[in-house]
Design an enzyme around this catalytic site. Structure first.
Site, PDB file in Angstrom:
ATOM      1  N   GLN A 180      31.168  52.457  85.605  1.00 31.05           N
ATOM      2  CA  GLN A 180      30.169  51.377  85.756  1.00 31.05           C
ATOM      3  C   GLN A 180      30.507  50.497  86.950  1.00 31.05           C
ATOM      4  O   GLN A 180      29.617  49.904  87.549  1.00 31.05           O
ATOM      5  CB  GLN A 180      30.116  50.519  84.495  1.00 31.05           C
ATOM      6  CG  GLN A 180      29.453  51.156  83.289  1.00 31.05           C
ATOM      7  CD  GLN A 180      30.478  51.805  82.377  1.00 31.05           C
ATOM      8  OE1 GLN A 180      31.524  52.276  82.825  1.00 31.05           O
ATOM      9  NE2 GLN A 180      30.176  51.856  81.091  1.00 31.05           N
ATOM     10  N   ASP A 197      30.739  42.267  75.046  1.00 30.70           N
ATOM     11  CA  ASP A 197      29.831  42.993  74.154  1.00 30.70           C
ATOM     12  C   ASP A 197      29.752  42.347  72.779  1.00 30.70           C
ATOM     13  O   ASP A 197      28.757  42.482  72.080  1.00 30.70           O
ATOM     14  CB  ASP A 197      30.246  44.457  74.057  1.00 30.70           C
ATOM     15  CG  ASP A 197      29.936  45.153  75.368  1.00 30.70           C
ATOM     16  OD1 ASP A 197      30.748  45.041  76.309  1.00 30.70           O
ATOM     17  OD2 ASP A 197      28.850  45.741  75.480  1.00 30.70           O
ATOM     18  N   ARG A 216      24.066  52.315  69.114  1.00 32.36           N
ATOM     19  CA  ARG A 216      25.430  51.994  69.577  1.00 32.36           C
ATOM     20  C   ARG A 216      25.979  50.866  68.698  1.00 32.36           C
ATOM     21  O   ARG A 216      25.230  49.958  68.337  1.00 32.36           O
ATOM     22  CB  ARG A 216      25.450  51.567  71.063  1.00 32.36           C
ATOM     23  CG  ARG A 216      25.232  52.748  72.013  1.00 32.36           C
ATOM     24  CD  ARG A 216      25.522  52.380  73.459  1.00 32.36           C
ATOM     25  NE  ARG A 216      26.938  52.349  73.759  1.00 32.36           N
ATOM     26  CZ  ARG A 216      27.441  51.867  74.898  1.00 32.36           C
ATOM     27  NH1 ARG A 216      26.638  51.371  75.830  1.00 32.36           N
ATOM     28  NH2 ARG A 216      28.735  51.880  75.122  1.00 32.36           N
ATOM     29  N   ARG A 222      22.421  50.301  79.482  1.00 29.76           N
ATOM     30  CA  ARG A 222      23.683  49.914  78.828  1.00 29.76           C
ATOM     31  C   ARG A 222      23.971  48.472  79.219  1.00 29.76           C
ATOM     32  O   ARG A 222      23.273  47.873  80.029  1.00 29.76           O
ATOM     33  CB  ARG A 222      24.835  50.879  79.130  1.00 29.76           C
ATOM     34  CG  ARG A 222      24.846  51.611  80.427  1.00 29.76           C
ATOM     35  CD  ARG A 222      25.012  50.750  81.634  1.00 29.76           C
ATOM     36  NE  ARG A 222      26.153  49.862  81.488  1.00 29.76           N
ATOM     37  CZ  ARG A 222      26.284  48.709  82.115  1.00 29.76           C
ATOM     38  NH1 ARG A 222      25.344  48.279  82.951  1.00 29.76           N
ATOM     39  NH2 ARG A 222      27.345  47.955  81.949  1.00 29.76           N
ATOM     40  N   GLY A 223      25.040  47.911  78.621  1.00 27.46           N
ATOM     41  CA  GLY A 223      25.307  46.482  78.817  1.00 27.46           C
ATOM     42  C   GLY A 223      24.680  45.727  77.654  1.00 27.46           C
ATOM     43  O   GLY A 223      23.519  45.980  77.285  1.00 27.46           O
ATOM     44  N   LYS A 254      34.326  46.087  77.793  1.00 23.87           N
ATOM     45  CA  LYS A 254      34.661  47.450  78.242  1.00 23.87           C
ATOM     46  C   LYS A 254      36.164  47.701  78.238  1.00 23.87           C
ATOM     47  O   LYS A 254      36.936  46.840  78.683  1.00 23.87           O
ATOM     48  CB  LYS A 254      34.082  47.654  79.636  1.00 23.87           C
ATOM     49  CG  LYS A 254      34.347  49.000  80.253  1.00 23.87           C
ATOM     50  CD  LYS A 254      33.875  50.165  79.392  1.00 23.87           C
ATOM     51  CE  LYS A 254      32.419  50.081  79.016  1.00 23.87           C
ATOM     52  NZ  LYS A 254      32.056  51.006  77.924  1.00 23.87           N
TER      53      LYS A 254
HETATM   54  C1  RUB Z   1      29.132  47.403  79.005  1.00 24.36           C
HETATM   55  C2  RUB Z   1      30.229  46.462  79.190  1.00 24.36           C
HETATM   56  C3  RUB Z   1      29.882  45.301  79.977  1.00 24.36           C
HETATM   57  C4  RUB Z   1      29.481  44.343  78.926  1.00 24.36           C
HETATM   58  C5  RUB Z   1      29.498  42.979  79.374  1.00 24.36           C
HETATM   59  O1  RUB Z   1      29.557  48.557  78.328  1.00 24.36           O
HETATM   60  O2  RUB Z   1      31.284  46.543  78.645  1.00 24.36           O
HETATM   61  O3  RUB Z   1      30.968  44.857  80.708  1.00 24.36           O
HETATM   62  O4  RUB Z   1      28.267  44.743  78.351  1.00 24.36           O
HETATM   63  O5  RUB Z   1      28.528  42.663  80.272  1.00 24.36           O
HETATM   64  P1  RUB Z   1      28.605  49.802  78.385  1.00 24.36           P
HETATM   65  P2  RUB Z   1      27.229  41.985  79.734  1.00 24.36           P
HETATM   66  O6  RUB Z   1      28.384  50.114  79.823  1.00 24.36           O
HETATM   67  O7  RUB Z   1      29.400  50.849  77.657  1.00 24.36           O
HETATM   68  O8  RUB Z   1      27.350  49.410  77.655  1.00 24.36           O
HETATM   69  O9  RUB Z   1      27.660  40.797  78.947  1.00 24.36           O
HETATM   70  O10 RUB Z   1      26.447  41.615  80.918  1.00 24.36           O
HETATM   71  O11 RUB Z   1      26.623  43.084  78.936  1.00 24.36           O
END
Ligand code: RUB
Length: 358
Positions: free
Chosen positions: A207, A248, A100, A57-58, A259
């Site tokens: 997370q 995101d 997603r 994820r991320g 998030k």
């Molecule tokens: C991940 C989330 C992270 C972002 C930002 O959501 O919201 O804070 O992805 O970080 P999930 P980055 O865990 O639901 O995928 O820019 O490093 O992704």
């Protein structure tokens, strides 16, 4: 890589996505931090399932995983139908795209890989060429994160406070490596600009307490986990200079989906006179979305809110509302840090200028 080398700490030991023995290897983020296990994946449908089920994820990590997923899809298509492999491939790309909805990096990576396929010179081995491209994207992401780490840390130096607050996980686990928001925090800690990190636990997936805290403990960076509800009181204590988060999807005017809970933090930060930083590669910027209203927000299963660790916590019969992301309006963001540079007080014009510069 030795992250804890006493002479030169790199604060960079974690990799969630790897290509190993002709397979995609993912660190299973559903069971961290108490179990460290990997999933070896050799099909596009299993790659899509891993994204959907949060093995990985991320936003940037999802994009890189999808790029490797295309390599697996091409290999499968060539095995099953060497003449019409490109036609067969389309279904797998659609499956990956449906995994997603919010992180635009997924669609960015799929589009990029599709345009590579369209430009493959005659006689090239598609699997080798696309694997090389996926690995290049992966390396570029790590380099971008290190660059953003430098750029963002300079702001934390000016903050005058030695603690930062972050939300969710925007670290090595959420990216190709090093991290976006957490990359800035790694860099600022390495330079001595901050001494302590507060991490929101980040319900419902935790997370923050499971992933961010794990990464920071692995690197030897001091971290305190807080319940989201404690953030306002922590800000009032006056120990935090900056809130630092990833993204995101960032709209053309700077509105930022991240998030769920990020928006609330930005409001609280403004109220308490703290500054608010978003860190993301330009692949996270969606210039087709004029503002945050155009960003699709993923709704996840109610069971994530009603329970914990597979056990129901809420009263039987209660319903839940479970948006996985929220949108922070650009006017609450002090700076967006990207690998191409920073945008202070983001506006549509400033974002367009950033994206026009190469
Ligand atoms: C991940 C989330 C992270 C972002 C930002 O959501 O919201 O804070 O992805 O970080 P999930 P980055 O865990 O639901 O995928 O820019 O490093 O992704």
């Amino acid at each position: 890589m030795n992250p804890l080398d006493a002479k030169q700490p790199s604060y960079d030991s974690v990799r969630a996505v790897q290509w190993l023995d002709a397979k995609l290897r993912l660190l299973d983020q559903r069971v961290l931090p108490h179990t460290v296990s990997y999933l070896d994946i050799d099909s596009a449908s299993d790659t899509a399932a891993a994204i959907r089920d949060m093995v990985v994820r991320g936003a940037p990590a999802i994009g890189i995983t999808a790029a490797y997923g295309v390599v697996l899809a091409v290999r499968q298509a060539l095995t099953h139908d060497p003449q019409n492999w490109q036609t067969r491939l389309q279904a797998d790309i659609e499956t990956l795209a449906a995994s997603r909805p919010t992180a635009v990096n997924l669609f960015w990576a799929l589009k990029h890989m599709q345009s590579c396929i369209a430009q493959l010179p005659a006689g090239t081995d598609p699997v080798n060429a696309l694997l090389a491209e996926a690995q290049r994207l992966h390396q570029e992401d790590i380099a971008a994160n290190q660059r953003m780490g430098e750029l963002g840390a300079a702001f934390l130096q000016q903050g005058g406070k030695d603690c930062a607050l972050t939300h969710c996980n925007s670290g090595a686990l959420a990216t190709g490596g090093y991290g976006t928001g957490l990359g800035v925090i790694r860099s600022a800690y390495a330079k001595g600009y901050i001494r302590h990190v507060f991490a929101d636990e980040t319900r419902p997936w935790l997370q923050g307490s499971r992933l961010t805290a794990w990464e920071l403990v692995e690197e030897g960076i001091p971290v305190s986990v807080i319940c989201e509800g404690a953030a306002a009181s922590l800000m009032r204590e006056g120990r935090i200079g900056w809130v630092v988060v990833g993204a995101d999807r960032i709209a053309a005017n700077g509105d930022t989906a991240n998030k769920v809970g990020t928006y609330g933090l930005a409001i609280m930060a403004r109220h308490h006179g703290l500054r608010f930083m978003v860190v993301a590669p330009t692949a996270t910027i969606d210039m087709q979305a004029a503002d945050g209203r155009a960003i699709p927000i993923e709704q996840r299963d109610a069971s994530e809110v009603l329970g914990l660790g597979g056990k129901t916590i809420a009263a039987n019969g209660a319903q839940a509302w479970n948006p996985s992301f929220d949108v922070t309006p650009a006017e609450l963001i002090d700076v967006i840090v990207t690998e191409r540079g920073v945008v202070e007080k983001p506006t549509t014009a400033a974002m367009a200028q950033l994206m026009a510069g190469q």
